[in-house]
Design a protein around this motif. Sequence first.
Motif, PDB file in Angstrom:
ATOM      1  N   THR A   1      11.460  -0.600   3.587  1.00  0.00           N
ATOM      2  CA  THR A   1      12.403  -1.682   3.908  1.00  0.00           C
ATOM      3  C   THR A   1      11.160  -2.339   3.982  1.00  0.00           C
ATOM      4  OG1 THR A   1      12.232  -0.836   6.293  1.00  0.00           O
ATOM      5  CG2 THR A   1      13.835  -0.265   4.767  1.00  0.00           C
ATOM      6  N   ALA A   2       9.989  -2.278   3.747  1.00  0.00           N
ATOM      7  CA  ALA A   2       9.175  -3.310   3.945  1.00  0.00           C
ATOM      8  C   ALA A   2       7.291  -2.657   3.585  1.00  0.00           C
ATOM      9  CB  ALA A   2       9.013  -4.308   5.654  1.00  0.00           C
ATOM     10  N   CYS A   3       6.851  -3.943   2.870  1.00  0.00           N
ATOM     11  CA  CYS A   3       5.558  -3.674   2.133  1.00  0.00           C
ATOM     12  C   CYS A   3       4.618  -4.527   2.617  1.00  0.00           C
ATOM     13  CB  CYS A   3       5.688  -3.086   1.470  1.00  0.00           C
ATOM     14  SG  CYS A   3       4.468  -3.206   0.261  1.00  0.00           S
ATOM     15  N   THR A   4       4.089  -5.103   3.477  1.00  0.00           N
ATOM     16  CA  THR A   4       3.213  -6.745   3.823  1.00  0.00           C
ATOM     17  C   THR A   4       1.589  -5.779   4.482  1.00  0.00           C
ATOM     18  OG1 THR A   4       3.809  -5.935   5.956  1.00  0.00           O
ATOM     19  CG2 THR A   4       4.788  -6.852   5.627  1.00  0.00           C
ATOM     20  N   ARG A   5       0.361  -6.336   3.837  1.00  0.00           N
ATOM     21  CA  ARG A   5      -0.401  -6.949   3.776  1.00  0.00           C
ATOM     22  C   ARG A   5      -0.865  -8.008   5.073  1.00  0.00           C
ATOM     23  NH1 ARG A   5      -4.581  -9.903   2.431  1.00  0.00           N
ATOM     24  NH2 ARG A   5      -6.915  -9.242   2.019  1.00  0.00           N
ATOM     25  N   ASP A   6      -1.724  -7.468   6.360  1.00  0.00           N
ATOM     26  CA  ASP A   6      -1.539  -8.295   7.516  1.00  0.00           C
ATOM     27  C   ASP A   6      -3.168  -9.238   6.906  1.00  0.00           C
ATOM     28  OD1 ASP A   6      -3.682  -9.230   9.283  1.00  0.00           O
ATOM     29  OD2 ASP A   6      -2.399  -7.404  11.235  1.00  0.00           O
ATOM     30  N   PRO A   7      -2.630 -10.245   7.203  1.00  0.00           N
ATOM     31  CA  PRO A   7      -3.594 -11.435   6.456  1.00  0.00           C
ATOM     32  C   PRO A   7      -5.043 -11.944   6.899  1.00  0.00           C
ATOM     33  CG  PRO A   7      -1.327 -12.575   7.434  1.00  0.00           C
ATOM     34  CD  PRO A   7      -1.277 -11.155   7.707  1.00  0.00           C
TER      35      PRO A   7
ATOM     36  N   GLY B   1      -6.294  -7.835   6.461  1.00  0.00           N
ATOM     37  CA  GLY B   1      -6.436  -7.778   4.611  1.00  0.00           C
ATOM     38  C   GLY B   1      -5.695  -5.476   5.053  1.00  0.00           C
ATOM     39  N   TRP B   2      -5.173  -4.994   5.582  1.00  0.00           N
ATOM     40  CA  TRP B   2      -4.709  -3.756   5.507  1.00  0.00           C
ATOM     41  C   TRP B   2      -3.583  -3.915   5.166  1.00  0.00           C
ATOM     42  CZ3 TRP B   2      -6.641   0.672   9.727  1.00  0.00           C
ATOM     43  CH2 TRP B   2      -8.646   0.280   9.739  1.00  0.00           C
ATOM     44  N   GLN B   3      -2.532  -2.908   4.568  1.00  0.00           N
ATOM     45  CA  GLN B   3      -1.204  -2.654   4.019  1.00  0.00           C
ATOM     46  C   GLN B   3      -0.389  -2.195   5.459  1.00  0.00           C
ATOM     47  OE1 GLN B   3      -0.917  -4.660   1.372  1.00  0.00           O
ATOM     48  NE2 GLN B   3       1.008  -4.479   1.122  1.00  0.00           N
TER      49      GLN B   3
ATOM     50  N   MET C   1       4.019  10.820   3.768  1.00  0.00           N
ATOM     51  CA  MET C   1       2.598   9.723   3.375  1.00  0.00           C
ATOM     52  C   MET C   1       3.226   8.368   2.211  1.00  0.00           C
ATOM     53  SD  MET C   1       0.719  11.605   5.160  1.00  0.00           S
ATOM     54  CE  MET C   1      -0.458  11.251   4.356  1.00  0.00           C
ATOM     55  N   MET C   2       2.630   7.343   2.505  1.00  0.00           N
ATOM     56  CA  MET C   2       2.679   6.515   1.502  1.00  0.00           C
ATOM     57  C   MET C   2       1.057   5.809   1.049  1.00  0.00           C
ATOM     58  SD  MET C   2       4.879   5.486   2.324  1.00  0.00           S
ATOM     59  CE  MET C   2       5.468   4.207   1.329  1.00  0.00           C
ATOM     60  N   GLU C   3       1.308   5.954  -0.388  1.00  0.00           N
ATOM     61  CA  GLU C   3      -0.335   5.287  -0.875  1.00  0.00           C
ATOM     62  C   GLU C   3       0.127   3.737  -0.887  1.00  0.00           C
ATOM     63  OE1 GLU C   3      -1.068   9.044  -4.631  1.00  0.00           O
ATOM     64  OE2 GLU C   3       0.527   7.064  -5.012  1.00  0.00           O
ATOM     65  N   PHE C   4      -1.041   2.740  -1.292  1.00  0.00           N
ATOM     66  CA  PHE C   4      -1.203   1.379  -1.750  1.00  0.00           C
ATOM     67  C   PHE C   4      -1.643   0.964  -2.402  1.00  0.00           C
ATOM     68  CE2 PHE C   4      -0.823   2.645   3.430  1.00  0.00           C
ATOM     69  CZ  PHE C   4       0.348   1.982   3.445  1.00  0.00           C
TER      70      PHE C   4
ATOM     71  N   LEU D   1      -4.701   2.221   5.865  1.00  0.00           N
ATOM     72  CA  LEU D   1      -6.522   2.278   6.581  1.00  0.00           C
ATOM     73  C   LEU D   1      -6.904   1.839   5.540  1.00  0.00           C
ATOM     74  CD1 LEU D   1      -6.063   5.835   7.746  1.00  0.00           C
ATOM     75  CD2 LEU D   1      -6.258   3.846   8.750  1.00  0.00           C
ATOM     76  N   GLY D   2      -8.063   0.907   5.508  1.00  0.00           N
ATOM     77  CA  GLY D   2      -8.528  -0.201   4.688  1.00  0.00           C
ATOM     78  C   GLY D   2      -8.078  -1.008   4.250  1.00  0.00           C
ATOM     79  N   GLU D   3      -9.178  -1.929   4.100  1.00  0.00           N
ATOM     80  CA  GLU D   3      -8.530  -3.303   3.457  1.00  0.00           C
ATOM     81  C   GLU D   3      -7.976  -3.005   2.290  1.00  0.00           C
ATOM     82  OE1 GLU D   3     -11.034  -7.900   2.986  1.00  0.00           O
ATOM     83  OE2 GLU D   3     -11.591  -6.345   3.757  1.00  0.00           O
ATOM     84  N   VAL D   4      -6.951  -4.086   1.460  1.00  0.00           N
ATOM     85  CA  VAL D   4      -6.995  -3.722   0.367  1.00  0.00           C
ATOM     86  C   VAL D   4      -6.593  -5.461  -0.443  1.00  0.00           C
ATOM     87  CG1 VAL D   4      -5.726  -1.803   0.730  1.00  0.00           C
ATOM     88  CG2 VAL D   4      -4.657  -3.848   1.110  1.00  0.00           C
ATOM     89  N   PRO D   5      -6.690  -5.495  -1.503  1.00  0.00           N
ATOM     90  CA  PRO D   5      -6.642  -6.878  -1.836  1.00  0.00           C
ATOM     91  C   PRO D   5      -4.917  -7.195  -1.676  1.00  0.00           C
ATOM     92  CG  PRO D   5      -6.835  -5.542  -3.718  1.00  0.00           C
ATOM     93  CD  PRO D   5      -6.326  -4.570  -2.691  1.00  0.00           C
TER      94      PRO D   5
END
Length: 161
Positions: free
Chosen positions: A77-83, A86-88, A107-110, A141-145
């Motif tokens: 329902t939502a897909c967001t990156r913490d500004p 930088g974690w999704q 289980m999700m993949e980003f 888990l972890g920073e994403v672009p």
Amino acid sequence: MTLAVGGGLIVAGAVVALVHAAMSSVQDSIALPPRSEAPYSEPYEEDPYEEEPYEEDPYAEEPTATEPDAKKDVTITACTRDPQIGWQSAKVKVVNGSSTTASYTIMMEFLDEDGVKVAEGGAGVVDLEPGGSAVKKAQGLGEVPPGTTCRISDVWRTPSD
């Protein structure tokens, strides 16, 4: 003043000697034991503990990997990156489409803009009644672009006892 500097050097020297002595004793206490003198034996030709085949599925109680029905029960329902960090993350809605109370593992993949997996995450729902729904956050888990997207990779549905 000279006396204070001289006294400080003596104390510093004593501390160095004490640390050196302590490290030597620790090194001696963790030394490896002497090599075993046990005779060498050749490996077995046959497996003496061969198991009999199971008559029924030993993993029947375990969740099964991504059942088509279970995957249909979950939507993003939502897909967001913490500004700030930088974690999704993804919000997922689970609607139990089975006839029994069940627990879900999602289980999700980003994925980055090129479709390459850059992080993983997951969420779980426990004891969801038939027809019931729940919304959960699957934290990566972890920073994403920036521009990272979310995809459901696996869903396990396990009947609750």
